[in-house]
Design a protein around this motif. Structure first.
Motif, PDB file in Angstrom:
ATOM      1  N   ARG A 146      45.354  43.521  41.477  1.00  0.00           N
ATOM      2  CA  ARG A 146      45.212  42.276  42.231  1.00  0.00           C
ATOM      3  C   ARG A 146      45.154  42.528  43.724  1.00  0.00           C
ATOM      4  O   ARG A 146      44.457  41.851  44.465  1.00  0.00           O
ATOM      5  N   GLY A 184      41.724  43.326  44.577  1.00  0.00           N
ATOM      6  CA  GLY A 184      40.719  42.323  44.268  1.00  0.00           C
ATOM      7  C   GLY A 184      40.182  42.414  42.860  1.00  0.00           C
ATOM      8  O   GLY A 184      39.171  41.802  42.554  1.00  0.00           O
ATOM      9  N   ARG A 185      40.842  43.198  42.020  1.00  0.00           N
ATOM     10  CA  ARG A 185      40.379  43.309  40.635  1.00  0.00           C
ATOM     11  C   ARG A 185      41.253  42.444  39.732  1.00  0.00           C
ATOM     12  O   ARG A 185      42.189  41.798  40.188  1.00  0.00           O
ATOM     13  N   VAL A 186      40.952  42.444  38.441  1.00  0.00           N
ATOM     14  CA  VAL A 186      41.728  41.639  37.505  1.00  0.00           C
ATOM     15  C   VAL A 186      42.876  42.452  36.913  1.00  0.00           C
ATOM     16  O   VAL A 186      43.996  41.971  36.794  1.00  0.00           O
ATOM     17  N   TYR A 240      37.520  47.811  48.374  1.00  0.00           N
ATOM     18  CA  TYR A 240      37.112  46.845  49.395  1.00  0.00           C
ATOM     19  C   TYR A 240      35.686  47.116  49.854  1.00  0.00           C
ATOM     20  O   TYR A 240      34.894  46.186  50.015  1.00  0.00           O
ATOM     21  N   ARG A 245      33.369  45.997  47.267  1.00  0.00           N
ATOM     22  CA  ARG A 245      33.365  44.536  47.192  1.00  0.00           C
ATOM     23  C   ARG A 245      32.449  43.971  48.286  1.00  0.00           C
ATOM     24  O   ARG A 245      31.637  43.095  48.039  1.00  0.00           O
ATOM     25  N   THR A 256      44.117  39.680  49.819  1.00  0.00           N
ATOM     26  CA  THR A 256      43.455  39.881  48.525  1.00  0.00           C
ATOM     27  C   THR A 256      44.378  39.513  47.377  1.00  0.00           C
ATOM     28  O   THR A 256      43.963  38.925  46.393  1.00  0.00           O
ATOM     29  N   LEU A 257      45.668  39.875  47.530  1.00  0.00           N
ATOM     30  CA  LEU A 257      46.627  39.632  46.441  1.00  0.00           C
ATOM     31  C   LEU A 257      46.711  38.155  46.107  1.00  0.00           C
ATOM     32  O   LEU A 257      46.814  37.779  44.945  1.00  0.00           O
ATOM     33  N   ARG A 272      41.728  34.843  44.503  1.00  0.00           N
ATOM     34  CA  ARG A 272      41.272  35.129  43.156  1.00  0.00           C
ATOM     35  C   ARG A 272      40.590  36.485  43.125  1.00  0.00           C
ATOM     36  O   ARG A 272      39.939  36.873  44.082  1.00  0.00           O
ATOM     37  N   PRO A 273      40.735  37.214  41.996  1.00  0.00           N
ATOM     38  CA  PRO A 273      40.004  38.482  41.918  1.00  0.00           C
ATOM     39  C   PRO A 273      38.502  38.222  41.912  1.00  0.00           C
ATOM     40  O   PRO A 273      38.056  37.152  41.466  1.00  0.00           O
ATOM     41  N   ILE A 274      37.749  39.169  42.439  1.00  0.00           N
ATOM     42  CA  ILE A 274      36.318  38.933  42.543  1.00  0.00           C
ATOM     43  C   ILE A 274      35.562  39.462  41.335  1.00  0.00           C
ATOM     44  O   ILE A 274      34.358  39.332  41.249  1.00  0.00           O
ATOM     45  N   THR A 275      36.283  40.064  40.395  1.00  0.00           N
ATOM     46  CA  THR A 275      35.617  40.603  39.218  1.00  0.00           C
ATOM     47  C   THR A 275      34.895  39.494  38.455  1.00  0.00           C
ATOM     48  O   THR A 275      35.438  38.419  38.261  1.00  0.00           O
ATOM     49  N   GLN A 306      33.846  38.196  35.023  1.00  0.00           N
ATOM     50  CA  GLN A 306      34.292  38.449  33.647  1.00  0.00           C
ATOM     51  C   GLN A 306      33.107  38.367  32.722  1.00  0.00           C
ATOM     52  O   GLN A 306      33.020  37.467  31.893  1.00  0.00           O
TER      53      GLN A 306
END
Lengths: 313, 360, 134
Positions: free
Chosen positions: A37, A40-42, B126, B129, C15-16, C19-22, C24
């Motif tokens: 997180r 920026g990932r899930v 980053y 991204r 970032t934490l 929302r994650p940018i992945t 899905q």
């Protein structure tokens, strides 16, 4: 008879194998999730560490020719056993399986066994990356271990006891506030001990593939991973007991049923701190770590010890 | 201490493409290194002689998986020069726009790879991204993330309307903010600096001797950039700085590349603002009159050179590609001498390895 | 000169808590841009079977089976296709084009092949089977 059952329970269920491996998997997942997180990932689903473990257990176990198979098989078990034994002396949520005056030293000794086993693992599985990773792990051991030990001895000096349970119980104000420097040093030392980013020098993927564990696979690797994750848990519990006042809340008295919750929250805080550290920095070079360890961390730890003694331990 | 030979590649977690390094190390110190290339040689130059000028464009696009557009640009420039075609200004501007966006994407990708290799996963995440912003724009414009298929002999296929240009400009603002943050990071992050400063040093003399080009040369203080030194439209009408740094180490390369990313963003903005009206391409004949040409342009990794000889047919008689990575690759044994094992990934990624480019 | 030792921290915290940018992807929608170069399709009625697309295709993904001026089949092999869009560029009748549909994986490569145009003479005259390909 009851004694035997009690010891078996302590070894196998709480705070032994079952509890510790559950914690290890949960912490592992949480760590990966938080790091993901932050980047920026899930991150993985909750069962990912368990799935990884089961997958590894089911995989074919091979070693290169020339490797000492007996020693290679014994080493992960030795590290797992030493971590499990260490866990017996570390109170969890106000409960401790065994305790005596001086058990801090024993725990610290038991927690260094995996580091040595890791080094040996590199040597017995003959591979250039393994040997290089093993050598690095030993160098790293010499760099972080001294400041780590010195930092962990400060709460013992301050509370004039060498029993973890005693130190945890005697802290009126948390060690974090009385010994802030010691806490930071212990945290850095723990990162080095657990070979986490940014001090994952012995297993740096882009440099030495997987370090000393390059040639391991299947069950042995699964045991290694489990031992490493458990070491994380025990290390965090140790820090909670020594620096965060164990299961005590800061100002108010806690009813005994809530003690494990408080303890768990503190442990998770340290875990998130560790995750943050691993996100925040690039991996250091081994010479940079040695310089950091001996020129910065060790003198600071010495200062902290002197201050502690002067504060009147 | 005993000497050990450690293979890096052709299969190694450090390398995303096959390349072989045999390192002789004493403890952690690298004494000697032997480079072997050719694992991804695909015979593109020869294959080009078997196919028509039109069919060659998608093939040449696949010389490199990252700077694909600049390769077709250079090739098309050459073929256009041979057949005496005049590309309409709008076509040239759109070509340059893609080139600059590709530079942004390539440099950010490189920043990610370098960070990953020195164990700094966060910057890797980053950077990639932020790179996604420019990849999305390129995908919307051309229909592909990295193989854009934008160039045709005589111009470009794509066009840019007002509304799309506005949306691109707003996204550039986000990207610029991120690039500024990355720059700040490179200038102040202590562990990143500790890992990259004083590592893989190339002196200006070495740069000249090995004919190193691009950001690696500029990071050693050699002030070369084809966009300025050989100004083709639209670069003769655009304002930009050529970034150089005297240090010559991996840190300087990082700084040069990320600053170049910022310059490229400015260039993109200028291109969109000045975009002339008119057609984007002219029709080209299939047969190219006899002749030979050397076509050069500034790729993200430096100067890329195409030599094309035509023999009045629809297929080139000879095609030779000199990619910028090749020049940087051969300096690696020099850079690695005396480095520690931990520096190897940093040095290797520092020159922006593109092995597919080098092998062709 | 380092100003502070953790310049990355603000970005990490930002970032934490975002929302994650992945994306899905298989579990969520994935919108492709309009110009995305995906599977090749054709407006069959516009096709005259000139074979320009077949000639320019760099990957031999298109195949023209021609009997005579009125009878031909245009066959498309997505497994060979490089999705370069050259056929669309070459077509003089705006007939062949690239959709933004990306071809998902398949375990059966042979099922991918599609007949884009199967032109028979208006009178219903029978086509002469396979003749020499153009």
């Amino acid at each position: 008879m009851n004694d035997l059952l009690g010891s078996l329970f302590a070894l196998l269920v709480f705070p032994g194998l079952a509890f510790l491996s559950t914690c290890a998997l949960a912490f592992d997942w949480l760590d990966r999730r938080v790091i993901a997180r932050m980047q920026g990932r899930v991150g993985p689903p909750w069962f990912q560490p368990l799935a990884d473990l089961i997958k590894l257990l089911a995989k074919e176990d091979i070693l290169p020719t020339g490797a000492n198979e007996t020693v290679a098989a014994v080493l992960p078990m030795v590290s797992l056993a030493s971590v499990l034994t260490a866990a017996l002396y570390v109170p969890v949520g106000g409960r401790v399986a065994a305790s005596f005056e001086g058990d801090l030293i024993v725990v610290l000794f038991l927690l260094s066994i995996p580091a040595l086993a890791y080094f040996l693992a590199g040597w017995v599985t003959v591979g250039v990356y393994s040997v290089l990773g093993g050598n690095r792990s030993l160098l790293q051991y010499f760099s972080y271990e001294v400041p780590f030990l010195m930092a962990l001895s400060t709460p013992a000096i301050l509370n004039s006891s060498w029993s973890i349970a005693e130190i945890s119980a005697r802290q009126l104000t948390w060690g974090l506030f009385t010994l802030p420097l010691g806490f930071i040093l212990a945290l850095v030392g723990l990162i080095g001990k657990l070979k986490r980013d940014p001090l994952d020098i012995p297993k740096a993927k882009s440099e030495v593939v997987a370090g000393a564990l390059t040639e391991f696979s299947g069950r042995k690797l699964a045991l290694w991973h489990l031992a490493m994750s458990m070491q994380t848990v025990v290390g965090i519990f140790l820090l909670v007991n020594l620096f965060l006042g164990g299961s005590k809340a800061i100002f108010l008295a806690v009813p005994p049923p809530l003690a494990p919750v408080i303890f768990g929250l503190k442990a998770l805080t340290i875990l998130v701190l560790l995750s943050t550290f691993s996100v925040l920095y690039a991996r250091l070079r081994i010479d940079q770590l040695a310089r950091l360890g001996w020129r910065v961390l060790a003198p600071l730890a010495l200062v902290q010890i002197l201050v502690t003694v002067w504060m009147g331990g | 201490m005993t000497r050990v030979t450690i293979p890096i590649g052709p299969q190694h977690p450090l390398l995303k493409e096959p390349l072989s390094f045999l390192l002789t190390v004493e403890g952690e110190e690298v004494m000697e290194s032997v480079l072997r290339l050719g694992y991804v040689h695909r015979g593109i130059e020869r294959l080009c002689q078997e196919r028509t000028y039109v069919q060659n464009i998608p093939l040449i696009e696949r010389v490199c998986g990252i700077c694909s557009h600049v390769h077709t640009t250079t090739y098309c420039q050459g073929v256009e020069a041979l057949s005496g075609l005049e590309v309409p200004p709008r076509g040239l501007y759109l070509r340059a726009l893609m080139c600059e966006m590709e530079r942004i994407h390539s440099h950010l990708l490189w920043l990610g790879v370098l960070s990953k290799n020195m164990g700094f996963d966060t910057i890797f995440m980053y950077a990639w991204r932020d790179r996604e912003i420019v990849l999305d724009i390129m995908e919307e414009l051309s229909g592909g993330r990295v193989s854009h298929a934008v160039n045709v002999v005589g111009g470009v296929r794509i066009d840019l309307d007002e509304e799309h240009a506005r949306s691109i400009l707003t996204r550039f603002d986000v990207l610029e903010q991120q690039v500024e943050r990355a720059l700040e990071l490179i200038e102040y992050e202590p562990t990143l600096m500790a890992r990259t400063q004083g590592v893989g040093i190339l002196s200006p003399e070495q740069v000249r001797r090995y004919c190193v080009v691009g950001p690696v040369a500029r990071a050693s203080g050699v002030d070369i950039d084809l966009r300025r030194d050989l100004p083709r439209p639209p670069y003769d009408r655009l304002e930009f700085k050529v970034i150089t740094h005297p240090a010559g180490d991996v840190w300087a390369r990082t700084l040069v590349r990320v600053r170049e990313t910022r310059e490229s963003l400015h260039l993109c903005r200028q291109i969109i603002a000045q975009l002339p009206d008119g057609p984007t391409s002219v029709t080209a004949k299939r047969r190219v009159p006899e002749g030979e040409v050397v076509s050069r342009s500034e790729a993200p990794r430096g100067e890329v050179i195409y030599y094309i000889r035509s023999d009045d047919s629809d297929k080139p008689a000879r095609l030779k590609i000199r990619t910028p990575t090749m020049t940087a690759l051969i300096t690696l044994p020099d850079q690695l001498r005396g480095a520690t094992m931990a520096d190897v990934p940093v040095v290797l990624s520092g020159v922006d390895l593109c092995i597919a480019c080098a092998d062709r | 000169m380092p100003r502070y030792n953790w310049p990355l921290l603000p970005e990490i915290l930002r970032t934490l808590f975002n929302r994650p940018i992945t994306v899905q992807y298989p579990f969520g929608p994935l919108e492709m841009p309009e110009r995305y170069r995906g599977r090749v399709d054709i407006q069959a009625e516009k096709c005259r079977g000139c074979g320009l697309c077949v000639r320019d295709c760099p990957a031999s993904a298109l195949e023209l089976e021609r009997v005579d001026k009125e009878t031909f089949r245009l066959i498309y092999h997505p497994d060979r296709c490089a999705y370069c869009g050259q056929c669309e560029e070459s077509c003089r009748f705006d007939s062949i084009y690239l959709t933004n549909d990306f071809v998902p994986g398949t375990p059966h490569r042979e099922n991918l092949t599609t007949v884009l145009v199967d032109r028979k003479p208006e009178e219903g005259e029978e086509s002469g089977g396979d003749d020499e390909p153009a």
